[in-house]
Design an enzyme around this catalytic site. Structure first.
Site, PDB file in Angstrom:
ATOM      1  N   LYS A 148       0.840  -1.196   0.000  1.00 36.45           N
ATOM      2  CA  LYS A 148       0.000   0.000   0.000  1.00 36.45           C
ATOM      3  C   LYS A 148       0.876   1.248   0.000  1.00 36.45           C
ATOM      4  O   LYS A 148       1.966   1.250   0.594  1.00 36.45           O
ATOM      5  CB  LYS A 148      -0.888  -0.056   1.251  1.00 36.45           C
ATOM      6  CG  LYS A 148      -1.982   0.976   1.330  1.00 36.45           C
ATOM      7  CD  LYS A 148      -2.883   0.695   2.547  1.00 36.45           C
ATOM      8  CE  LYS A 148      -3.972   1.719   2.733  1.00 36.45           C
ATOM      9  NZ  LYS A 148      -4.836   1.405   3.889  1.00 36.45           N
ATOM     10  N   SER A 186      -9.711   1.359   2.966  1.00 34.23           N
ATOM     11  CA  SER A 186      -8.892   2.169   2.104  1.00 34.23           C
ATOM     12  C   SER A 186      -7.832   1.390   1.321  1.00 34.23           C
ATOM     13  O   SER A 186      -7.247   1.949   0.390  1.00 34.23           O
ATOM     14  CB  SER A 186      -8.207   3.258   2.927  1.00 34.23           C
ATOM     15  OG  SER A 186      -7.320   2.696   3.866  1.00 34.23           O
ATOM     16  N   SER A 212      -9.751  -1.151   7.064  1.00 31.45           N
ATOM     17  CA  SER A 212      -9.241  -0.974   5.697  1.00 31.45           C
ATOM     18  C   SER A 212      -8.539  -2.159   5.073  1.00 31.45           C
ATOM     19  O   SER A 212      -8.206  -2.108   3.891  1.00 31.45           O
ATOM     20  CB  SER A 212      -8.310   0.228   5.646  1.00 31.45           C
ATOM     21  OG  SER A 212      -9.083   1.385   5.574  1.00 31.45           O
TER      22      SER A 212
HETATM   23  N1  GLN Z   1     -13.068   3.659   6.673  1.00 29.43           N
HETATM   24  C1  GLN Z   1     -12.446   4.015   7.904  1.00 29.43           C
HETATM   25  C2  GLN Z   1     -12.000   5.453   7.849  1.00 29.43           C
HETATM   26  O1  GLN Z   1     -12.249   6.071   6.876  1.00 29.43           O
HETATM   27  C3  GLN Z   1     -11.274   3.117   8.178  1.00 29.43           C
HETATM   28  C4  GLN Z   1     -10.138   3.382   7.285  1.00 29.43           C
HETATM   29  C5  GLN Z   1      -8.936   2.587   7.601  1.00 29.43           C
HETATM   30  O2  GLN Z   1      -9.012   1.525   8.224  1.00 29.43           O
HETATM   31  N2  GLN Z   1      -7.779   3.115   7.214  1.00 29.43           N
HETATM   32  O3  GLN Z   1     -11.432   5.982   8.744  1.00 29.43           O
END
Ligand code: GLN
Length: 498
Positions: A84, A159, A183
């Site tokens: 990532k 994400s 994510s």
């Molecule tokens: N969707 C959640 C957020 O927007 C978690 C994102 C993540 O785990 N990086 O914060």
């Protein structure tokens, strides 16, 4: 043709390379070919430059060949890998899906990268993500949305959407994502693959660009439980460079998988009453119930528990994570890091403001404003202070379930399957609700895993989440393996290149 070489599992590849039956150049070329083709269709990569990656692979292969000559066995020998875009690799751009950091070259390797390299992995590029990890659909990336390999009109989840789509499409067998509130697990669920968020402190965060430091964990995405365990074993374990890394050594979970009993007798799995009501898609609910029957048939007992505080998980998370994000993102100012505004006629303060206004995307700005608000003097106690106490209470509530003899808590990974591109971009709240089941593990620091349990009537994958007590990743892997071996869920999206 494209899928042939790299659609093998990581275990098969490393075995073949260690036994001298697979040429590293062939492996690398096949991976380059499939990533290039897959990225064109799904937008899985950021800063993709095939020629550059090809050069880097030649260097990596040289190093790897000399280690293979001197060492007996490397666990990830020749395994093509994607990471990532918020994980640092010395000399490479680490932009976190943001325009602001599009000029930021990392000065050092993250600990997970050092470990992957030592294990023989071939790093083949960086995957697309929601800007700084903020999102649940990968539509908040400055580099465009990632498409779901199962249906290109649908989101891949976020994400770590690029990582999930790439693994699902067979571009690489394994990838690393990061998980602050879901994510890794939510995109794994949307793309029909496996994803593991380890216990907080199990995997070093050194070299991971921080979003919510008390929530973030790096973890693997893969197409099988054994591949998940293989990568997890390489990256887990104490690291003196991360003061929040736990000094408990991880044993080989892959070896344990073969040694464990081949059933789930004596294992108690809890479902949560509050989770199975409003907002849960009926097809997801039905698939979840069917999956529980599979667990039962392997010998597990299913019990029902009530966790009333979980309804506070989403607001608690969005107060604490945005507070931490606003502090973590303060360093991006166009001077220390980030692209500076080109306007020459500005005061120092205006230059900072303008650089940040131009560099950050809409969602990130929204989160920074929310985070600074909940931390501001007059509101600190009523928001940040209170959310911290609720977090502790949620943790206790979960601990008491495990103390009461429950080994695992099961839920759907997400309340729905993947949604259409742009369906939720105007509605933050409904987007935030995608994480209703995953966020809890980050609030409490617990390990959790998502595995595929079939598809809905539109052919989109459904995931099941298992959550375990701290540092018990083994029970997650062992239980999900039982499901995998019995059901062999279909992991192959069709028509990606049509
Ligand atoms: N969707 C959640 C957020 O927007 C978690 C994102 C993540 O785990 N990086 O914060």
């Amino acid at each position: 043709m494209i899928r042939e070489a790299s659609s093998r599992s990581a275990l098969e590849i490393s075995r073949a390379v260690n036994e001298g039956q697979l040429r590293l150049e062939d492996m690398a070329n096949a991976a380059l070919e499939s990533i290039d083709a897959g990225h064109k269709v799904l937008n899985t990569q950021v800063h993709w430059n095939r020629a550059e990656v090809s050069d880097s692979l030649k260097e990596q292969i040289k190093t790897l060949e000399s280690s293979l000559r001197s060492k007996k066995n490397l666990p990830l020998a020749g395994v093509p890998f994607l990471i990532k875009d918020n994980i640092m690799v010395a000399g490479e751009i680490a932009s976190c899906g943001s325009r602001f950091l599009s000029n930021h070259r990392a000065a050092y390797d993250a600990t997970v990268i050092t470990r992957l390299k030592a294990a023989g992995a071939l790093l083949c590029g960086r995957t697309n993500m929601d800007e700084f990890g903020m999102g649940s659909s990968n539509e908040n990336s400055a580099y465009g949305p990632v498409r779901n390999p199962w249906n290109k009109e649908y989101v891949a989840g976020g994400s770590s959407g690029g990582a999930a789509a790439a693994v699902s499409a067979g571009l690489v067998p394994v990838a690393l994502g990061s998980d602050t509130g879901g994510s890794i697990r939510q995109p794994a669920s949307f793309c029909g693959i496996y994803g593991l968020k380890p216990t907080y402190g199990r995997v070093s965060r050194y070299g991971l660009v921080a979003y919510g430091s008390s929530f973030d964990q790096i973890g693997p995405l893969a197409r099988s439980i054994r591949d998940l365990a293989l990568v997890y074993d390489v990256i887990a374990g104490p690291d003196p460079l991360d003061s929040t890394s736990h000094n408990l050594s991880a044993e080989s979970s892959l070896e344990r998988l073969s040694a464990e009993p081949q059933d789930l007798k004596g294992i108690k799995i809890a479902t949560v009453r509050e989770y199975l009501g409003d907002g849960l898609n009926p097809e997801v609910h039905a698939a979840f119930q069917r999956a529980l029957e599979v667990y039962k048939s392997r010998g597990a007992t299913i019990v029902d528990v009530s966790l009333p505080l979980l309804k506070l998980a989403i607001p608690t998370y969005y107060i604490l994570a945005t507070a931490e994000a606003s502090a973590n993102l303060a360093r991006f100012d166009g001077v220390r890091y980030g692209v500076r505004t080109q306007d020459p006629n500005l005061s120092l303060k205006e230059m900072y403001t303008r650089s940040r206004s131009e560099g950050f995307g809409k969602e990130v700005k929204q989160r920074i404003m929310l985070g600074t608000y909940v931390l501001s003097a007059g509101y600190y106690e009523s928001f940040y202070g209170k959310a911290g106490r609720i977090r502790a209470a949620i943790r206790q509530e979960l601990e008491s379930v495990f103390k009461g003899g429950v080994h695992l808590i099961a839920s759907p990974t997400a309340p729905t399957t993947a949604f259409r591109l742009e369906q939720k971009t105007q509605d933050s709240l409904s987007m935030y609700l995608s994480d209703v089941y995953t966020i809890v593990a980050n609030l409490a620091g617990l390990p959790a895993l998502s595995h595929p349990i079939g598809c809905d009537s539109q052919g989109l994958p459904i995931g099941l989440q298992l959550m375990a007590p701290m540092f018990d990743e083994n029970i997650l892997l062992r239980s999900a393996l039982q499901y995998e071996e019995q059901e062999r869920p279909d992991l192959q999206p069709r028509g990606i290149f049509a």
